[in-house]
Scaffold this motif. Sequence first.
Motif: not given
Length: 386
Positions: A42-44, A56, A61, A65, A75-77
């Motif tokens: 999950l990238f955001l 948030t 993340t 999720a 995951t990564k921001v």
Amino acid sequence: MIVGFASNLYKKYEGSAFEILADTLFSALDVAGLNKDEIDGLFLTVLPGTFDGYATLHFPTAQIAQYLGIKPKFTKVFDYGGASALSMIYHAYKAIKAGEGDTIACIVGGKASDLRGKGVTVDSVDKAYADVSITPFDRLFRGLNDLNPVSDYALVANRHKYLFGSTDEQRALIAVRQRFNAQNNDKAMFRDPLTVEQVLKSSIVAEPLRLLEIVYPIDGFHVFIVSKRSSKSNLRPIDVLAYGEAHWTVMPTELDDIIYTPAVQSAKDIFNLNKVDAFELYDSFTITVMLQVEDIGLAEKGKGGEFFEKHDTTYLGDIPINTGGGSLNTGQPAYMSGGVILEEALLQLNDMAKGHQVKDADTVFLNGIGGWNRAHSVSLVLGEEK
């Protein structure tokens, strides 16, 4: 490969950002022929104040999720603002090629209307939330009545005019061409024909930038699914043909000259521009597009205005730029346009850009700019490996 993508854009959405995001993610998964349990990564990207206020800001993340009901392996921001979407795609490709996972969901957007209602931007978010800092030197800016980035880019436009003699008419021409491209784009919010005279008669927001040269912040999301599981997707097998990024995080006053962007570095020699069929460039303002045309190498520095006079940059022209009308006409979800230009590139490459399709589009060059005072630039070329 990018096996699915979707967007949902609203001038003002009355529900929560989580609700728009969920609708967009599941639409993208439908295109991909995948389900949420198959998402490994999950990238955001999230900007303060653009996701239902403070929601948030704490472990984004995990919150996202949790709402979507997915359990990713990683995951990564990405914190590059308008350049985040392009960087996500590249790093998703890398992660999959490295065997870290099979499917990664890339998420860009949020709700901008709450900030818009407060009369601020994400680059002046400290005026809305007292405990948000925009720079380590934030205390030095407190009390100044600027509206960054509008005021910042107005300085850049004035500097460009002073150094090179570029004109208001040349910048207005960019808005006119992009409006032409938007007229048949069903995702565009502004579709009426536009003239240079109309742009020049619109209200001055920050001298010399006028209302019709400035992007409109909206609510919405873009979701892109990168996966090696492609058997159920009807999308073309698009690859990353070239990539570059650069980060100039100094204050504008520390730059050698404010009329350069990090695109000079991110786009340097990464691809032969003569082999590109269309360009999708970050368009927060008309001057932003003019700077990128120069910094990626389509025109010499200072010749961007003349470039638009000499070339037809509509989707029917010799050098198509922002073929769906860009963010100037679709609006800018959560003050970040990276998803807008990336979606348009994928529409072009999959022959899905109804009413604004570039004939035989096989290769698209994208450049995103983001961060406070255009600190980040990401250049990306998409196409099919031959």
